[in-house]
Write an enzyme that holds these catalytic residues in place. Sequence first.
Site, PDB file in Angstrom:
ATOM      1  N   TRP A 180      61.303 -52.295  24.432  1.00 53.31           N
ATOM      2  CA  TRP A 180      61.193 -53.184  25.594  1.00 53.31           C
ATOM      3  C   TRP A 180      59.984 -52.648  26.359  1.00 53.31           C
ATOM      4  O   TRP A 180      60.048 -51.544  26.921  1.00 53.31           O
ATOM      5  CB  TRP A 180      62.458 -53.115  26.441  1.00 53.31           C
ATOM      6  CG  TRP A 180      62.330 -53.716  27.799  1.00 53.31           C
ATOM      7  CD1 TRP A 180      61.959 -53.090  28.948  1.00 53.31           C
ATOM      8  CD2 TRP A 180      62.576 -55.085  28.186  1.00 53.31           C
ATOM      9  NE1 TRP A 180      61.949 -53.960  30.010  1.00 53.31           N
ATOM     10  CE2 TRP A 180      62.322 -55.189  29.579  1.00 53.31           C
ATOM     11  CE3 TRP A 180      62.965 -56.213  27.500  1.00 53.31           C
ATOM     12  CZ2 TRP A 180      62.461 -56.377  30.284  1.00 53.31           C
ATOM     13  CZ3 TRP A 180      63.110 -57.404  28.216  1.00 53.31           C
ATOM     14  CH2 TRP A 180      62.855 -57.481  29.564  1.00 53.31           C
ATOM     15  N   GLU A 207      71.271 -65.082  49.046  1.00 52.57           N
ATOM     16  CA  GLU A 207      71.463 -64.562  47.675  1.00 52.57           C
ATOM     17  C   GLU A 207      72.951 -64.420  47.369  1.00 52.57           C
ATOM     18  O   GLU A 207      73.422 -64.778  46.288  1.00 52.57           O
ATOM     19  CB  GLU A 207      70.740 -63.239  47.510  1.00 52.57           C
ATOM     20  CG  GLU A 207      71.084 -62.448  46.262  1.00 52.57           C
ATOM     21  CD  GLU A 207      70.830 -63.183  44.946  1.00 52.57           C
ATOM     22  OE1 GLU A 207      70.193 -64.263  44.954  1.00 52.57           O
ATOM     23  OE2 GLU A 207      71.314 -62.707  43.909  1.00 52.57           O
ATOM     24  N   ASN A 228      63.001 -43.756  24.539  1.00 51.54           N
ATOM     25  CA  ASN A 228      63.483 -44.724  25.528  1.00 51.54           C
ATOM     26  C   ASN A 228      63.349 -44.034  26.880  1.00 51.54           C
ATOM     27  O   ASN A 228      63.852 -42.921  27.040  1.00 51.54           O
ATOM     28  CB  ASN A 228      64.957 -45.091  25.246  1.00 51.54           C
ATOM     29  CG  ASN A 228      65.435 -46.200  26.161  1.00 51.54           C
ATOM     30  OD1 ASN A 228      64.646 -46.821  26.875  1.00 51.54           O
ATOM     31  ND2 ASN A 228      66.730 -46.462  26.131  1.00 51.54           N
ATOM     32  N   GLY A 229      62.656 -44.665  27.829  1.00 54.15           N
ATOM     33  CA  GLY A 229      62.494 -44.052  29.146  1.00 54.15           C
ATOM     34  C   GLY A 229      61.048 -44.186  29.617  1.00 54.15           C
ATOM     35  O   GLY A 229      60.261 -44.954  29.065  1.00 54.15           O
ATOM     36  N   LYS A 242      68.769 -68.258  31.479  1.00 50.09           N
ATOM     37  CA  LYS A 242      68.263 -66.979  31.985  1.00 50.09           C
ATOM     38  C   LYS A 242      66.829 -67.133  32.478  1.00 50.09           C
ATOM     39  O   LYS A 242      66.441 -66.543  33.459  1.00 50.09           O
ATOM     40  CB  LYS A 242      68.323 -65.893  30.905  1.00 50.09           C
ATOM     41  CG  LYS A 242      67.896 -64.514  31.386  1.00 50.09           C
ATOM     42  CD  LYS A 242      68.764 -64.026  32.530  1.00 50.09           C
ATOM     43  CE  LYS A 242      68.263 -62.753  33.159  1.00 50.09           C
ATOM     44  NZ  LYS A 242      68.976 -62.450  34.420  1.00 50.09           N
ATOM     45  N   HIS A 257      74.071 -74.732  65.355  1.00 52.74           N
ATOM     46  CA  HIS A 257      73.286 -75.967  65.181  1.00 52.74           C
ATOM     47  C   HIS A 257      73.847 -76.823  64.048  1.00 52.74           C
ATOM     48  O   HIS A 257      73.122 -77.548  63.391  1.00 52.74           O
ATOM     49  CB  HIS A 257      71.824 -75.600  64.921  1.00 52.74           C
ATOM     50  CG  HIS A 257      71.221 -74.808  66.027  1.00 52.74           C
ATOM     51  ND1 HIS A 257      70.656 -75.371  67.134  1.00 52.74           N
ATOM     52  CD2 HIS A 257      71.183 -73.466  66.237  1.00 52.74           C
ATOM     53  CE1 HIS A 257      70.250 -74.427  67.970  1.00 52.74           C
ATOM     54  NE2 HIS A 257      70.563 -73.256  67.454  1.00 52.74           N
ATOM     55  N   ARG A 317      69.964 -55.796  23.564  1.00 53.04           N
ATOM     56  CA  ARG A 317      69.333 -55.138  24.722  1.00 53.04           C
ATOM     57  C   ARG A 317      68.006 -55.798  25.090  1.00 53.04           C
ATOM     58  O   ARG A 317      67.429 -55.517  26.125  1.00 53.04           O
ATOM     59  CB  ARG A 317      69.085 -53.655  24.415  1.00 53.04           C
ATOM     60  CG  ARG A 317      70.344 -52.862  24.151  1.00 53.04           C
ATOM     61  CD  ARG A 317      70.045 -51.598  23.358  1.00 53.04           C
ATOM     62  NE  ARG A 317      69.342 -50.602  24.121  1.00 53.04           N
ATOM     63  CZ  ARG A 317      69.927 -49.549  24.683  1.00 53.04           C
ATOM     64  NH1 ARG A 317      71.226 -49.396  24.563  1.00 53.04           N
ATOM     65  NH2 ARG A 317      69.245 -48.669  25.375  1.00 53.04           N
ATOM     66  N   LYS A 331      74.863 -66.264  44.295  1.00 46.81           N
ATOM     67  CA  LYS A 331      75.672 -65.549  43.293  1.00 46.81           C
ATOM     68  C   LYS A 331      77.057 -66.177  43.175  1.00 46.81           C
ATOM     69  O   LYS A 331      77.560 -66.405  42.079  1.00 46.81           O
ATOM     70  CB  LYS A 331      75.791 -64.063  43.688  1.00 46.81           C
ATOM     71  CG  LYS A 331      74.569 -63.262  43.360  1.00 46.81           C
ATOM     72  CD  LYS A 331      74.517 -62.957  41.900  1.00 46.81           C
ATOM     73  CE  LYS A 331      73.210 -62.941  41.182  1.00 46.81           C
ATOM     74  NZ  LYS A 331      72.139 -63.782  41.580  1.00 46.81           N
ATOM     75  N   GLU A 365      76.772 -69.647  41.438  1.00 43.35           N
ATOM     76  CA  GLU A 365      76.389 -69.700  40.025  1.00 43.35           C
ATOM     77  C   GLU A 365      77.392 -68.992  39.116  1.00 43.35           C
ATOM     78  O   GLU A 365      77.418 -69.235  37.920  1.00 43.35           O
ATOM     79  CB  GLU A 365      74.981 -69.156  39.817  1.00 43.35           C
ATOM     80  CG  GLU A 365      74.764 -67.714  40.168  1.00 43.35           C
ATOM     81  CD  GLU A 365      73.315 -67.294  39.903  1.00 43.35           C
ATOM     82  OE1 GLU A 365      72.603 -67.973  39.156  1.00 43.35           O
ATOM     83  OE2 GLU A 365      72.900 -66.265  40.445  1.00 43.35           O
ATOM     84  N   CYS A 377      64.910 -49.868  25.507  1.00 41.29           N
ATOM     85  CA  CYS A 377      64.600 -49.705  24.085  1.00 41.29           C
ATOM     86  C   CYS A 377      65.869 -49.292  23.328  1.00 41.29           C
ATOM     87  O   CYS A 377      66.814 -48.785  23.890  1.00 41.29           O
ATOM     88  CB  CYS A 377      63.540 -48.613  23.907  1.00 41.29           C
ATOM     89  SG  CYS A 377      62.048 -48.941  24.834  1.00 41.29           S
TER      90      CYS A 377
END
Length: 610
Positions: free
Chosen positions: A76, A483, A102-103, A605, A506, A27, A487, A490, A2
């Site tokens: 948010w 992963e 915020n929190g 995104k 193999h 944000r 990363k 991308e 937030c």
Amino acid sequence: MCGIVGYIGNNKDIALGLEALKRLEYRGYDSAGIAAYDEATGTIVFAKAVGKIENLERKLAGSSIGGSPILLHTRWATHGEATEENAHPHADCKGNIFLVHNGIIENYAQLKQKLAERGHTFASETDTEVLPHLIEHFFRGNLEEAVRKALSLVKGSYAVAVIAKEDPGKIVAARLSSPLVLSVNGSGGFVASDPAALLAHSNKVVFLDDEEVAVVRQDGFSVSDLKNNLKEKEVTELEWSLEEAQKGGYEHFMLKEIMEQPESIANALRGRLLLEEGKARLGGVEHLREKLRQVKRMNILAMGTALYAGRVGEYMLEEYAGIPCEVDSASEFRYRKPVLDEHTASLFVSQSGETADTLAALKEVKDKGGLALGIVNAVGSSIARGTDAGVYNHAGSEIGVASTKAFTSQLTVLALLALFLGRQRDLSLVIGQCIAKELSRLPELVAKTLESAPQVEEMAKKYKGKENFLYIGRKYSYPIAMEGALKLKEISYIHAEGYGAGEMKHGPIALIDENFPTVALCPSDSVYEKMVSSVQEIKARRGPVIAIATEGNKEIGQLADDVLYIPKTLEMLTPVLSVIPLQLFAYYMGVLRGHNVDMPRNLAKSVTVE
Ligand code: AGP
């Protein structure tokens, strides 16, 4: 996260506050609101709107809302979807006290019940709304005194700014684990969740520390602790541009979000660990507790990075909950003929909650009457709303296209889910307590792992000319190999393959030569010796090896060309740590190659198309 803005001064035009709030739009948010003390009437007027700030501005157009002090907020959503009722500011029963936050208030349910028993009524589903009512309970004319008493009862994280019509000449602000900054300058007094909101007025700011309460007036401020002991605070002169301030002083959002992981993981854990009982409290699935006890098989469905989180979850759920799992790319699952029965649950993992393939797979499961669970970051998103139950990540908005903090919070929530389901089954109290305790240590272990960033940056300079990489791992580290390779692909556009180390012989080993480095995940776990063998096979073919190993392991340093160390933890939680050097490596390789690491070419995104 937030966005908070507070202003007190001679300027009664709310345009000043709205401009400052727009500096926080980056944000990510889903609603906005404003409250202003109108001296002429002695009242606080407010307005809220779902969606973007311009929706709030449309509501304000033609209104006479103005005054000082004012509070503004972008939300948010965490507890309660994006609605006007849930938007901030929130007020007490009498419209005397208005607050933005915020929190996450961990003990809001208990506080809300006690306040309701005293006759307080609530208008929203949010955790935040308990705060103005709690302050009202203590308010006897002095706002900061009431705020201190109220916050001493609060557990969780908060950055709050509060105003009261019965004590109007001030903004009271306080923080615990959620950033808050203030500035008193030629324009007046400001409070904000992020210096970006203040830079247009001054670069001289004061950062609040945990359990500090500030009283901000238009010509000065004071800071105390929760026991009203005065605190001396130094003024920091920021050399940041607006863009740098929005990135927290980091060069890119991706690096900021990698560095935010101790906090985002703490938020994923907040209020969810029952250490004594060795259990997890997951409010979003409690209503299905007995149905979940009957689950005998789990499909885990996701895309991209979220899919790799799901693959780690497969090991967790099988090993600690004894539930057989099948993990599949949602884009494949949606075209298969899935076999679902009344004992099958399907778990959908998605940061955005809007990924088209994952959504389609969810629809397929729901059309067949299947039980659907979600692990989602975006509150109120399509996937979150489409599942029967779920657990939110609470990672805050992730701006960088490459998923970093959302991934480690997905792993954290999967571990909580494995603990929850395991303790419904034959996972013992002792093992449950061990997992819960180690989960509580994760934020500090992640912070320690992040200290290797300078070493990773140096290593990237050594390997930046390489055009191919192999990433290998076994068991819990196999999905991390995939992963890590994703990363690197991308962010740096370097070709990278993620493989189970057992697959080497193999085929992939044919790729190995002195120009084809391998990143080997070699934590000290149940398959470490097997990984040493894989590394030896690569070295026998002159392949460079970068090993991710557990600190204190000297042996691997004799074998690998480079070693990045991570702290020791449970095997099931090691992926949360081992992925971090790989995130950093991809980031620095992308920067060294001059790419836009926050918005890599060809990527979005949220992939909302098939
Ligand atoms: C992550 O780095 C990628 N940008 C991408 O693979 C992403 O994880 C995938 O598109 C799934 O997104 P979701 O978590 O929002 O569903």
